[in-house]
Design an enzyme around this catalytic site. Structure first.
Site, PDB file in Angstrom:
ATOM      1  N   ARG A 244      31.359  40.772  44.582  1.00 27.44           N
ATOM      2  CA  ARG A 244      31.527  39.752  43.546  1.00 27.44           C
ATOM      3  C   ARG A 244      32.877  39.892  42.826  1.00 27.44           C
ATOM      4  O   ARG A 244      33.424  38.922  42.323  1.00 27.44           O
ATOM      5  CB  ARG A 244      30.363  39.865  42.545  1.00 27.44           C
ATOM      6  CG  ARG A 244      30.218  38.652  41.665  1.00 27.44           C
ATOM      7  CD  ARG A 244      28.933  38.731  40.810  1.00 27.44           C
ATOM      8  NE  ARG A 244      28.868  37.524  39.993  1.00 27.44           N
ATOM      9  CZ  ARG A 244      27.764  36.821  39.756  1.00 27.44           C
ATOM     10  NH1 ARG A 244      26.614  37.202  40.245  1.00 27.44           N
ATOM     11  NH2 ARG A 244      27.802  35.742  39.017  1.00 27.44           N
ATOM     12  N   HIS A 275      41.603  28.142  30.641  1.00 22.06           N
ATOM     13  CA  HIS A 275      41.273  29.266  31.515  1.00 22.06           C
ATOM     14  C   HIS A 275      41.918  29.083  32.901  1.00 22.06           C
ATOM     15  O   HIS A 275      42.584  29.982  33.411  1.00 22.06           O
ATOM     16  CB  HIS A 275      39.752  29.382  31.629  1.00 22.06           C
ATOM     17  CG  HIS A 275      39.298  30.351  32.662  1.00 22.06           C
ATOM     18  ND1 HIS A 275      39.367  31.712  32.468  1.00 22.06           N
ATOM     19  CD2 HIS A 275      38.816  30.163  33.918  1.00 22.06           C
ATOM     20  CE1 HIS A 275      38.926  32.315  33.561  1.00 22.06           C
ATOM     21  NE2 HIS A 275      38.580  31.405  34.453  1.00 22.06           N
TER      22      HIS A 275
HETATM   23 ZN    ZN Z   1      37.679  31.616  36.339  1.00 17.81          ZN
END
Ligand code: ZN
Ligand code: NAD
Length: 374
Positions: A244, A275
């Protein structure tokens, strides 16, 4: 239409992600098939306007009695105070443990509604209808739910898998351009970490996607492929431990840039960079670090730089202090031995986890993007 079945290997959880253009009308029937309770709440981004009423109507026609709880998009409202207001509405309406929550909106609506579903009466069922690229390819997959605390983003939350994700790509047609670019940063990330053919697709069609001029089938393929990649990484993570972590490509320096940028402009919702914009800068910096470490070829690196430049590398990074970005990178990713773990590309479609990147190399990566993208 494409359906991705995502689930744990042990069968502890699993749910379908349906992806298609104009599939929203299927929502009522599919919720019936899941055996969801007769009552619930639609927690929806108010920016979607009448499309939220359409969702409620589709569910009403299928026999569900749903109340609507409007939310403002954006991280500023993703907090315990808003969650508490939602809890108040649910309690007043006397919703019980058989009731369920539908999240309609971007990652903020999904994270908020998911957090409420995870905690209301110790957890109720929930379904997601993601409406941004970020939500369709990233936030709606993996079961992470959270709200922000004033001391940090996503600090309070839990894992709570939805019963279904219904991804109608038609929602994306109204998404503002900067949100599309921010979402496509995660798409480029998926291509670099896992799928060179997706990267080639982006090299051919990036502008069509950014301008939403791509045809419906192409858009469905793109969103579906990205949902598949994220789902596959999460599933494999259960076997392979830290797989992950590769989803953090571009995020180590990206997060640092995002939070330093936020500190420079605390009045704004997202600070200097969204972001996704910070992730674009983070991937450009990681490209430099990977090349310094001899991991990937200058040719592959040039392909990534070219694609990021077409997507749009946000300006202004030269105005942020290098020291603070480097320090923040360390603070975020403190390792036992003091070195930083980086996800670095070996070639387009394959990355490595590298545990011994020293501070000088991190600094060189930051200085590089400051000089190249002032
Ligand atoms: Zn991200
Ligand atoms: N749970 C996870 O695994 C995960 C992963 C990635 C991001 N996130 C979270 O997701 C959030 C970011 O998600 P986001 O980028 O979707 O933000 P968002 O939900 O704030 O949506 C971005 C903007 O688009 C608007 N919007 C939403 N859908 C629209 C549509 N179809 N047409 C026009 N406008 C629309 C919203 O009102 C908002 O202004 C962050 O809070 C982040 O922490 C969570």
């Amino acid at each position: 239409m494409l359906t991705i079945d995502v689930g744990s290997q042990a069968g502890e959880w699993g749910y379908p992600i349906h992806v298609g253009h104009g599939i929203l009308p299927q929502l009522g029937r599919r919720c019936m098939e899941l055996g969801l309770g007769p009552r619930g709440a639609v927690v929806a981004d108010a920016a979607l306007g009448s499309r939220v009423d359409a969702v409620v109507e589709i569910l009403r026609e299928a026999g569900f009695d749903m109340m609507t709880v409007p939310l403002a998009g954006g991280d500023a409202g993703k907090n315990l105070r808003s969650a508490e207001q939602i809890f108040g509405r649910l309690i007043e309406a006397e919703l019980d443990r058989k009731s369920w929550i539908l999240a309609v909106g971007g990652g903020v609506a999904g994270d908020m509604a998911g957090f409420v579903a995870a905690t209301f009466l110790r957890g109720v069922d929930w379904v997601q209808v993601p409406t941004t690229i970020v939500a369709q390819v990233d936030a709606s997959i993996g079961g992470k739910t959270a709200v922000n605390h004033e001391l940090g983003k996503n600090m309070i939350g839990s894992f709570h898998q939805p019963r279904m994700v219904l991804t109608d790509t038609e929602f994306l047609l109204t998404l503002p351009r900067p949100e599309r670019v921010a979402g496509l940063a995660e798409v480029v990330k998926h291509a670099v970490i896992r799928d060179d053919s997706l990267f080639t697709f982006l090299e051919k069609h990036l502008e069509e996607v950014v301008e939403m001029e791509i045809d419906a089938d192409g858009l469905d393929w793109l969103i579906g492929r990205n949902a598949e990649i994220k789902a596959a990484v999460i599933e494999a993570d259960e076997k392979e431990g830290d797989l992950r972590a590769i989803l953090n490509y571009g995020h180590t320096i990206g997060h640092a840039i995002e939070s330093v940028g936020h500190g420079m402009d605390p009045t704004s919702d997202y600070g200097r960079y969204r972001h996704g914009e910070a992730v674009i800068l983070g991937m450009a910096a990681a490209a430099e670090i990977a090349q310094r470490r001899g991991l990937w070829s200058p040719a592959d690196r040039r392909r990534q730089d070219a694609l990021l430049e077409r997507l749009g590398v946000p300006p202004g990074i030269a105005g942020l202090p290098v020291d603070r970005i480097v320090k923040r990178t360390r603070a975020d990713k403190k390792r036992l031995d003091g070195n930083l773990r980086f996800v670095l590309p070996r070639r387009i479609g394959e990355v490595a986890l590298v545990d011994d990147v020293d501070e000088e190399t991190v600094r060189a990566g930051v200085v590089y993007i400051q000089e190249r993208y002032p």
